[in-house]
Design an enzyme around this catalytic site. Structure first.
Site, PDB file in Angstrom:
ATOM      1  CG  ASP A  56       8.404   0.438 -55.557  1.00  0.00           C
ATOM      2  OD1 ASP A  56       8.788  -0.073 -56.618  1.00  0.00           O
ATOM      3  OD2 ASP A  56       8.944   0.217 -54.450  1.00  0.00           O
ATOM      4  CG  HIS A  72      12.347   0.744 -54.975  1.00  0.00           C
ATOM      5  ND1 HIS A  72      11.763  -0.394 -54.457  1.00  0.00           N
ATOM      6  CD2 HIS A  72      13.676   0.475 -55.073  1.00  0.00           C
ATOM      7  CE1 HIS A  72      12.685  -1.301 -54.250  1.00  0.00           C
ATOM      8  NE2 HIS A  72      13.860  -0.807 -54.618  1.00  0.00           N
TER       9      HIS A  72
END
Length: 439
Positions: A104, A101
């Site tokens: 992340d 993501h």
């Protein structure tokens, strides 16, 4: 560069006689199965979020993992340290792909401009890491569910500015995915649902979500992205009800907004079981509807009613999943991403390897068992025989719309038909499948 996983070498195939816990017993990347290597069939990926973002916390307790990149410090420097650790892990695990993501890999910062700048800087880092290691991106996505701004949803939020914020994240994540050579882009509507109907306009929220999906597809074509757009179904948790409940629900949603030929599904095993289905069912449904895209490989716990994201360990379950995938021709742009995490008390870095090695061996052995089923496909023969009547003149006339209800009734009375029950032979077929699995 600091070595985070010391004394661990690149994981290799050593065969079933090996007693090395840091070696594959079944996953041999170069072994040929039905004309393709295991590596090509399985297309394994490891994820960024569970392995390098989750601190080992749960709703009842703080994090248990002592990871250096989780410590206090400059956010961008910690993100770069996390990238060093992630790519060391991916490389030593011997997977060809990874997934992430946007948040992340990069800190959100204190503004939307800071988010965009931080993410752009970290995409530079990821690009360099990929070039250095040879790793590839299976898919990227945007986290439009964790920040409090998304507590009422992203695309379905009652505030159009939140919709615009989510669209900005998706725009940046799609561009990053293309730049990094990603083969898919995933949309998971983590909070695209409702907690109560007392404050929810279902029609309005579905219209908003449909428009967001249309914008994604429009941008895909405008940017020339050649990968696949995927939706990941999930029934509930964190919300009471999600609009992408399961594969069949997603198909109906896509048909409503004219997207059934543009978007496929990324099926997660644990999400399938939370929806009351088997993992096998969801994959078979996706292939039957032409929606099959990619897999998030994990499992739940039958005694726990939430998304536990454990590593797959059932060859029995996954042989049938692999059988459906092989019947459908295998993956194209998709693969098996381990959306799985070690348990909270598994605090050693080595535990990350044990979890993935077990999952990879499970899927590899399942592939071999499913390939044997394909080579001697008694199930397909039985299914074809069971539905053979639909290839007769009567069956074809019905399917082609050449008979009305009245003409069917006339045929039945004129011919005095008396169809007799025929056994489905379920137990016999279950025994045949077990014969392949437990040989």
């Amino acid at each position: 560069m600091t070595e985070f996983f010391k004394n661990i070498s690149k994981v290799q195939f050593e065969g079933t006689e090996s007693t090395n816990p840091l070696a594959f017993r079944h996953y041999n990347p170069d072994e040929m199965i039905l004309g393709k290597s295991m590596k090509e069939h399985l297309r394994f990926a490891a994820c960024y979020w569970h392995n390098f973002c989750w601190p080992g916390s749960d709703v009842f307790g703080a994090g248990t993992f002592d990871r250096p990149w989780h410590q206090a410090g400059d956010a961008m420097e910690m993100a770069k340290m996390k990238a060093d650790a992630a790519f060391e892990f991916f490389s030593k695990l011997n997977v060809p792909y990874y997934c992430f993501h946007d948040t992340d890999v990069a800190p959100e910062g204190d503004s939307i401009k800071a988010y965009a700048n931080n993410f752009a800087a970290m995409v530079d880092v990821l690009e360099a890491k990929q070039a250095e290691t040879g790793l590839k991106l299976l898919w990227g996505t945007a986290n439009a569910f964790s920040n409090p701004r998304y507590m009422h949803g992203a695309g379905t939020n009652p505030n159009p500015e939140v919709f615009a914020y989510a669209a900005t994240q998706i725009f940046n994540a799609m561009n990053a995915t293309q730049r990094l050579g990603g083969e898919n882009y995933v949309l998971w509507g983590g909070r695209e649902g409702y907690e109560t109907l007392l404050n929810t306009d279902l029609r309005q929220e579905r219209e908003q979500l449909g428009r967001l999906m249309q914008l994604v597809v429009e941008h895909k074509h405008k940017m020339g992205f050649k990968g696949t757009i995927l939706i990941e179904p999930k029934p509930q948790e964190p919300t009471k009800h999600q609009y992408d409940y399961d594969t069949a629900t997603v198909y109906g949603f896509l048909k409503q907004y004219g997207l059934e030929n543009e978007i496929k599904v990324n099926i997660e095993a644990n999400h399938a079981t939370l929806a009351g289905h088997s993992f096998h069912h969801e994959v078979a449904t996706a292939t039957s509807l032409g929606l099959f895209g990619s897999i998030d490989a994990n499992r739940g716990d039958a005694q726990l009613g939430w998304d536990t994201d454990q590593f797959p360990n059932s060859v029995e379950e996954n042989t049938l999943v692999m059988y459906e995938i092989l019947k459908a021709g295998g993956f194209t742009t998709g693969g098996f991403n381990f959306d799985a995490r070690v348990r909270r008390p598994s605090i050693d870095g080595e535990d990350l390897f044990h979890g993935h090695i077990g999952g990879m061996d499970t899927m590899a052995l399942s592939l071999k068992r499913a390939a044997a089923m394909i080579q001697n496909d008694v199930l397909a023969g039985h299914v074809a025989s069971r539905y053979a009547g639909w290839n007769t003149e009567l069956g074809q006339k019905i399917l082609q719309g050449n008979l009305s209800l009245a003409s069917l009734a006339d045929y039945a009375l004129t011919q005095n038909i008396q169809p007799q029950p025929v056994s489905g032979k379920q137990e016999y077929l279950e025994n045949l499948v077990n014969g392949f699995i437990y040989k």
